[in-house]
Design a protein around this motif. Structure first.
Motif, PDB file in Angstrom:
ATOM      1  N   LEU A  42       0.824  -1.198   0.000  1.00 14.87           N
ATOM      2  CA  LEU A  42       0.000   0.000   0.000  1.00 14.87           C
ATOM      3  C   LEU A  42       0.865   1.257   0.000  1.00 14.87           C
ATOM      4  O   LEU A  42       1.946   1.293   0.601  1.00 14.87           O
ATOM      5  N   SER A  43       0.356   2.282  -0.683  1.00 12.39           N
ATOM      6  CA  SER A  43       1.016   3.579  -0.585  1.00 12.39           C
ATOM      7  C   SER A  43       0.655   4.216   0.751  1.00 12.39           C
ATOM      8  O   SER A  43      -0.260   3.753   1.451  1.00 12.39           O
ATOM      9  N   HIS A  44       1.350   5.279   1.104  1.00 12.81           N
ATOM     10  CA  HIS A  44       1.065   5.947   2.380  1.00 12.81           C
ATOM     11  C   HIS A  44      -0.365   6.480   2.403  1.00 12.81           C
ATOM     12  O   HIS A  44      -1.071   6.376   3.424  1.00 12.81           O
ATOM     13  N   GLU A  45      -0.815   7.031   1.270  1.00 14.47           N
ATOM     14  CA  GLU A  45      -2.165   7.581   1.212  1.00 14.47           C
ATOM     15  C   GLU A  45      -3.215   6.478   1.364  1.00 14.47           C
ATOM     16  O   GLU A  45      -4.224   6.654   2.064  1.00 14.47           O
ATOM     17  N   GLU A  46      -2.991   5.344   0.704  1.00 16.93           N
ATOM     18  CA  GLU A  46      -3.922   4.218   0.821  1.00 16.93           C
ATOM     19  C   GLU A  46      -3.970   3.688   2.247  1.00 16.93           C
ATOM     20  O   GLU A  46      -5.042   3.354   2.780  1.00 16.93           O
ATOM     21  N   GLU A  47      -2.809   3.614   2.883  1.00 19.91           N
ATOM     22  CA  GLU A  47      -2.729   3.109   4.254  1.00 19.91           C
ATOM     23  C   GLU A  47      -3.503   4.012   5.209  1.00 19.91           C
ATOM     24  O   GLU A  47      -4.266   3.530   6.054  1.00 19.91           O
ATOM     25  N   VAL A  48      -3.331   5.320   5.070  1.00 18.70           N
ATOM     26  CA  VAL A  48      -4.025   6.271   5.936  1.00 18.70           C
ATOM     27  C   VAL A  48      -5.537   6.191   5.724  1.00 18.70           C
ATOM     28  O   VAL A  48      -6.323   6.191   6.676  1.00 18.70           O
ATOM     29  N   SER A  49      -5.952   6.106   4.452  1.00 14.48           N
ATOM     30  CA  SER A  49      -7.383   6.035   4.140  1.00 14.48           C
ATOM     31  C   SER A  49      -8.019   4.774   4.734  1.00 14.48           C
ATOM     32  O   SER A  49      -9.102   4.841   5.341  1.00 14.48           O
ATOM     33  N   LEU A  50      -7.347   3.637   4.583  1.00 15.84           N
ATOM     34  CA  LEU A  50      -7.887   2.387   5.125  1.00 15.84           C
ATOM     35  C   LEU A  50      -7.936   2.419   6.651  1.00 15.84           C
ATOM     36  O   LEU A  50      -8.892   1.943   7.271  1.00 15.84           O
ATOM     37  N   ALA A  51      -6.894   2.958   7.277  1.00 13.56           N
ATOM     38  CA  ALA A  51      -6.832   3.013   8.738  1.00 13.56           C
ATOM     39  C   ALA A  51      -7.939   3.898   9.300  1.00 13.56           C
ATOM     40  O   ALA A  51      -8.517   3.594  10.356  1.00 13.56           O
ATOM     41  N   VAL A 112       2.857   8.152  11.471  1.00 18.52           N
ATOM     42  CA  VAL A 112       3.799   7.039  11.558  1.00 18.52           C
ATOM     43  C   VAL A 112       3.302   5.932  10.640  1.00 18.52           C
ATOM     44  O   VAL A 112       2.109   5.607  10.644  1.00 18.52           O
ATOM     45  N   ARG A 113       4.215   5.345   9.861  1.00 21.42           N
ATOM     46  CA  ARG A 113       3.807   4.263   8.978  1.00 21.42           C
ATOM     47  C   ARG A 113       3.467   3.016   9.791  1.00 21.42           C
ATOM     48  O   ARG A 113       4.066   2.731  10.828  1.00 21.42           O
ATOM     49  N   LEU A 114       2.497   2.273   9.305  1.00 21.63           N
ATOM     50  CA  LEU A 114       2.070   1.057  10.003  1.00 21.63           C
ATOM     51  C   LEU A 114       3.210   0.066  10.145  1.00 21.63           C
ATOM     52  O   LEU A 114       3.301  -0.645  11.152  1.00 21.63           O
ATOM     53  N   VAL A 115       4.094   0.018   9.149  1.00 22.10           N
ATOM     54  CA  VAL A 115       5.199  -0.939   9.213  1.00 22.10           C
ATOM     55  C   VAL A 115       6.073  -0.697  10.438  1.00 22.10           C
ATOM     56  O   VAL A 115       6.541  -1.636  11.078  1.00 22.10           O
ATOM     57  N   SER A 116       6.289   0.566  10.782  1.00 16.15           N
ATOM     58  CA  SER A 116       7.111   0.891  11.959  1.00 16.15           C
ATOM     59  C   SER A 116       6.372   0.582  13.251  1.00 16.15           C
ATOM     60  O   SER A 116       6.956   0.079  14.216  1.00 16.15           O
ATOM     61  N   TYR A 117       5.094   0.891  13.276  1.00 19.18           N
ATOM     62  CA  TYR A 117       4.280   0.652  14.469  1.00 19.18           C
ATOM     63  C   TYR A 117       4.076  -0.838  14.721  1.00 19.18           C
ATOM     64  O   TYR A 117       4.103  -1.304  15.865  1.00 19.18           O
ATOM     65  N   ALA A 118       3.868  -1.596  13.653  1.00 20.86           N
ATOM     66  CA  ALA A 118       3.531  -3.011  13.801  1.00 20.86           C
ATOM     67  C   ALA A 118       4.716  -3.862  14.231  1.00 20.86           C
ATOM     68  O   ALA A 118       4.525  -4.942  14.815  1.00 20.86           O
ATOM     69  N   MET A 119       5.940  -3.424  13.944  1.00 20.98           N
ATOM     70  CA  MET A 119       7.116  -4.245  14.283  1.00 20.98           C
ATOM     71  C   MET A 119       7.156  -4.584  15.764  1.00 20.98           C
ATOM     72  O   MET A 119       7.496  -5.698  16.153  1.00 20.98           O
ATOM     73  N   HIS A 120       6.807  -3.630  16.616  1.00 21.65           N
ATOM     74  CA  HIS A 120       6.814  -3.865  18.067  1.00 21.65           C
ATOM     75  C   HIS A 120       5.832  -4.971  18.436  1.00 21.65           C
ATOM     76  O   HIS A 120       6.161  -5.887  19.193  1.00 21.65           O
ATOM     77  N   TRP A 121       4.615  -4.916  17.900  1.00 19.92           N
ATOM     78  CA  TRP A 121       3.589  -5.893  18.244  1.00 19.92           C
ATOM     79  C   TRP A 121       3.937  -7.274  17.697  1.00 19.92           C
ATOM     80  O   TRP A 121       3.710  -8.295  18.362  1.00 19.92           O
ATOM     81  N   ILE A 122       4.481  -7.309  16.497  1.00 17.89           N
ATOM     82  CA  ILE A 122       4.854  -8.594  15.890  1.00 17.89           C
ATOM     83  C   ILE A 122       5.955  -9.262  16.712  1.00 17.89           C
ATOM     84  O   ILE A 122       5.874 -10.442  17.053  1.00 17.89           O
ATOM     85  N   LYS A 123       6.990  -8.504  17.052  1.00 15.01           N
ATOM     86  CA  LYS A 123       8.102  -9.067  17.829  1.00 15.01           C
ATOM     87  C   LYS A 123       7.651  -9.467  19.228  1.00 15.01           C
ATOM     88  O   LYS A 123       8.120 -10.476  19.768  1.00 15.01           O
TER      89      LYS A 123
END
Length: 299
Positions: A42-51, A112-123
């Protein structure tokens, strides 16, 4: 072939996932990894819209797209934990759970991009899974021990024991005590031992099950203990209650006055009741016989 629970859980949204890029059978880990790597990012704009659609309208379709577009991130992170000897599919499954938690809590307005935020939860989910399953006995329960567990393997230069200088350097870099480093290295390098012997020869007597088991919880002994406790409390009180006052006084003074069994003598009780010592003995004998009959019901 029927999929295992771990394989089935790798795709978070079943048929919806197929519609968004999965095709063919996902019955093995290689096929799954190949499939998630083909999913569009997803692009940043698509990610923000979906979120925002998920946050404001609880749009589960938006949540699916956010999760599916980041499944490759989970695969990448899981690959870094293969050294602990746990199944790759299980690591990915736990990471997917962390990813879904991150998507649910993600705030698109934080820039903040989801990829950066999600890394903490995944780990975090993977760490919890590793700590619970790496050994039958937990090796890391405190914050310092968790830090050591996930850093010690990468800091060791070989399979040999760490030198005092290496222990000091690691303790300093992680801000823990050197004794904690030594303890964790010992626990991680120790091999697992089978609880029961793997053969039927004389070695059986040296297996841990032979000297770790306790007879205290063996069913027969436990039942006997319960019966004894019941006889000591309820049974004894019932038996004493069926005696006349003089007989009860004699039994209590002779046998129940002191824990060490040093009760009153026959002559002392003879003086108290104004009869002979032989008469006290006869009363005692009769009372004990009567109590024995009562206590038989509790044996």
């Amino acid at each position: 072939m029927k999929e295992s629970p771990a394989q089935a859980a790798l795709v978070p949204f079943g048929n919806s996932a197929m519609a968004l890029g999965f095709s063919g059978s996902l019955g093995n880990i290689e096929a799954y990894i190949s499939a998630v790597n083909r999913l569009p990012m997803l692009s940043h704009e698509e990610e923000v819209s979906l979120a925002r659609r998920l946050r404001d309208k609880n749009d589960l379709g938006a949540a699916q797209k956010l999760v599916l577009s980041h499944l490759r991130l989970v695969v990448s992170i899981a690959r870094g934990y293969l050294g602990y000897g746990l199944p790759h599919a299980d690591l990915i499954q736990e990471g997917n759970i962390g990813l879904m938690k991150a998507v649910k809590r993600f705030d698109p307005d934080q820039n903040v991009r989801l990829v950066s935020y999600a890394m903490h939860w995944i780990k975090a989910e993977m760490h919890e899974y590793i700590l619970k399953n790496w050994r039958l006995v937990k090796v890391a329960t405190t914050k310092a021990q968790r830090k050591l567990f996930f850093n010690l393997r990468s800091h060791k230069e070989s399979l040999d024991a760490m030198t005092p200088a290496q222990v000091d350097d690691l303790a300093k870099s992680l801000n823990v005590k050197r004794e904690e480093v030594i303890e964790m290295e010992t626990r991680m390098s120790g091999r697992d031992i089978a609880l029961e012997a793997q053969s039927d020869d004389e070695d059986d007597k040296f297996a841990p099950i032979a000297y770790l088991s306790s007879d205290a919880n063996e069913p027969t002994r436990a039942l006997e203990a319960q019966q004894y406790d019941r006889m000591q409390s309820e049974g004894l009180a019932t038996a004493l209650g069926k005696l006349d006052a003089r007989s009860r006084r004699i039994v209590e003074a002779r046998w129940l006055a002191n824990d060490d069994g040093s009760g009153a003598t026959l002559h002392e009780l003879a003086d108290e009741f104004g009869v002979s010592a032989e008469r006290i003995r006869q009363i005692e004998s009769s009372a004990l016989k009567k109590m024995k009959g009562t206590l038989a019901a509790y044996a």
